[in-house]
Design a protein around this motif. Structure first.
Motif: not given
Length: 655
Positions: A405, A408-409, A448, A451-452, A454-456, A458-459, A462
């Motif tokens: 977790w 991701d941050h 960037d 990537l941000a 993609q992370q958001a 993915g979160r 979940r």
């Protein structure tokens, strides 16, 4: 799966007439066929205009994120410019073009059997609206396909108006997708309000009030009662509707000046036994379909009997469906995790837990209840380490989950240079080098941002998976609760056996109530055929107890000696028919009068097999319209024959 997706053979409700009426029927069926062809053609056109040709979200000039989010899901794979081509080709507005695209794609991809029936002439375009509005949005493909097939089979061979189909659709959606229907009702209640819009006639306006069904029924009934209570004046040329409008203005704008007398409002409530025991079976209030919770709340408020609602705690849930400390309630999630369940020195703060902050998914501008926030946080924590749904000891290491977790941050690195720390470009550098540097920086910034994103994303995935698992666990727990077992019961006796003692006692108290207070009459019990739903007998609790004691049994009320039916017979026929029996009519049978003798009295008896309920207009037509024949069978089946020889058959509506 083949039997779910197989359409029933198209059956027209009536044959083709002769003469001009037959031409009207043929033209109507051709309109249906061409409407279906247009839908298929529009969907094929949309397939040639993919959204991949448009600018992607985030690019300069692309569709705004807010507008993209508002688009229907079936339109998102389609280019936003496809609608403009339809505007030019069909001379319609952009809004109409978007609606045509959405409707066509929905029919092709989500309601294929409906589209086939439309092309075969079994339906007309007016039938599409209740199916598009209620059936198409069902997320579960199997439920949606099964419901679509069953509705088309129900329509085959019978005269069905769009309003009748809409009523049937609402009932079936409540039966098969009660949870989603409850969510829609909860959202709609928050949208209640009053609005005004100009009428088609200059100087007139229409005031609309969005209310719950009991509120709306009581409001209209009260205004009608006020209008009827006004002193009779031969010089008063106002219609009943005009009097109701004037009473509304007097009550709202001049509350201290009106001398209108108090009135009593009577609402008819029909509820299956299971609904009164805590189940989700659909109910009726003045003929309108409503969720069971609405009726339970209304009866509890009017009678004072605490009927079991879906907020009752679950008892008796099997131990293999959920862990002991996570037993779900039927509705209120906030009650499942009180703040005092954790020791004071280890309890996580509201909105946080030992894996980091969790966002609570709520509708915009809706305050989050602290108890619900704590419950959501605890649920997400338990799902992430697989404590929910009876999985026993967690198979994941919480420390590892926390590490994933946190990945991701990542916290900002103080040592890493920021854009402000980047040394300025060499003043002596070539101008081309400056352009390349800015281009490189732009590419890095874009990377960037990707990537941000993609992370958001993915979160978000979940969190969605977390919510789905929690929802599945809650649904499984509810299915094994008393309310779930009552809902799944095939008959009233099974529902009574599945209910809790508290629910049975509350139901007995309600049925033992006599008229008075909030009830205009004592509650009646409707005994129906378990297979067909047809009315067998109408009784009440004292009569049912006497019949059980004496062994006499229950039967249809006998013949009344005079022209007007006795009270018991009148109640029985009105309970059997409920609405006007003329094909396609949904008007309620008036509370007084309009029970017609199929064979005129005294040649025909005043008995259930010779009485039919009509609305006022169709009762007049039965006696005055030339060339029409109405034939009533002893079981209540009504056959209507038109002057041109067309026949339509209606049966008493099943319970």
């Amino acid at each position: 799966m083949d039997d779910v997706l197989t359409a029933p053979a198209p059956v027209s409700p009536v044959g083709l007439s002769s003469g001009p009426l037959g031409e009207v029927q043929a033209a109507d069926r051709e309109i249906s066929r061409q409407t279906a062809r247009r839908a298929r053609a529009v969907a094929a056109f949309a397939a040639t205009r993919p959204a991949s040709a448009d600018r992607a979200q985030g690019e300069p000039g692309a569709m705004s994120g807010e507008r993209w989010a508002r688009r229907a899901a079936v339109l998102r794979p389609v280019s936003e410019w496809a609608a403009q081509e339809l505007v030019v080709a069909l001379s319609i507005s952009t809004e109409a073009a978007e609606a045509l695209l959405e409707r066509s794609l929905t029919l092709v991809h989500r309601l294929p059997l409906t589209l086939d029936a439309l092309e075969a002439g079994m339906l007309h375009p007016g039938h599409l609206w209740p199916l598009l509005d209620k059936v198409a949005p069902i997320a579960d493909d199997a439920i949606r396909a099964s419901l679509e097939r069953d509705l088309l089979a129900w329509m085959a061979g019978r005269v069905t108006t769009p309003a009748q189909l809409g009523d049937k659709v609402r009932r079936e959606v409540l039966k098969r997708d009660a949870r989603s229907a409850a969510d829609r009702l909860a959202r709609a209640i928050r949208e209640r309000g009053v609005s005004a819009r100009p009428d088609r006639v200059e100087g007139m306006s229409v005031v609309s009030a969005l209310l719950t069904t009991p509120e709306a029924a009581a409001l209209v009934a009260a205004l009608g009662a006020y209008a009827d209570a006004l002193p009779a004046d031969p010089a008063d040329g106002r219609s009943r509707g005009q009097k109701m409008a004037d009473c509304l203005l007097d009550l709202v704008l001049r509350p201290g000046e009106t001398d209108l007398p108090p009135v009593q409002v009577v609402l008819s409530v029909i509820a299956p036994l299971g609904a009164l025991l805590g189940g989700d079976q659909p109910c009726e209030i003045d003929g309108q379909v409503v969720p069971a919770e609405t009726v339970r709340a209304l009866l509890a408020a009017l009678t004072g009997h605490p009927l079991v609602t879906t907020a009752a705690p679950v008892d008796g849930a099997p131990s293999d469906t959920a862990a002991t400390d996570t037993a779900a309630t039927d509705t209120a999630a906030a009650d499942t995790a009180p703040a005092g369940t954790a020791p004071a020195d280890t309890a996580p703060a509201a909105g946080r837990h030992d894996l980091g902050p969790i966002e609570v998914p709520v509708w915009p501008a809706v305050a989050v209840d602290p108890e619900f926030e704590r419950w959501w946080t605890d649920t997400v924590r338990r799902v992430l380490i697989e404590e929910l749904a009876g999985r026993g000891a967690p198979s994941l290491d919480p420390a590892k989950v926390e590490a994933v977790w946190a990945a991701d941050h990542p916290p900002p690195d103080p040592a890493s240079p920021t854009r402000d720390d980047t040394p300025p470009a060499d003043a002596d550098a070539d101008a081309d080098d400056g352009w390349w540097a800015r281009a490189d920086q732009a590419i890095q910034d874009a990377g960037d941002a990707v990537l941000a994103a993609q992370q958001a994303l993915g979160r978000a995935h979940r969190l969605v998976a977390t919510a789905q698992r929690a929802d599945a666990a809650d649904e499984a727990a509810w299915a094994h609760s008393p309310a779930g077992r009552v809902t799944a019961a095939p008959d009233a006796l099974t529902a009574l056996a599945a209910a809790t003692d508290q629910a049975r006692q509350a139901l007995a108290g309600l049925l033992a109530t006599t008229g008075g207070g909030g009830l205009a009459d004592r509650p009646r019990l409707v005994l129906t055929d378990a297979l067909t739903g047809a009315l067998l007998a109408l009784t009440d609790l004292p009569v049912l107890r006497r019949a059980a004691t004496t062994g006499v049994g229950l039967r249809v009320p006998g013949v009344t000696a005079g022209y007007r039916p006795g009270a018991a017979l009148d109640r029985h026929v009105r309970a059997r028919d409920r609405r006007c029996r003329f094909p396609g009519c949904r008007r309620r049978v008036p509370r007084t009068g309009e029970l017609d003798h199929a064979v005129p009295w005294p040649a025909g008896p005043t008995a259930a097999g010779n009485l039919t309920g009509y609305c006022t207009g169709h009762h007049r037509g039965k006696h005055q319209a030339p060339g029409w024949r109405h034939t009533l069978a002893p079981d209540g089946t009504l056959t209507v024959t038109t002057p041109t020889g067309l026949t339509a058959v209606t049966t008493p509506p099943p319970y």
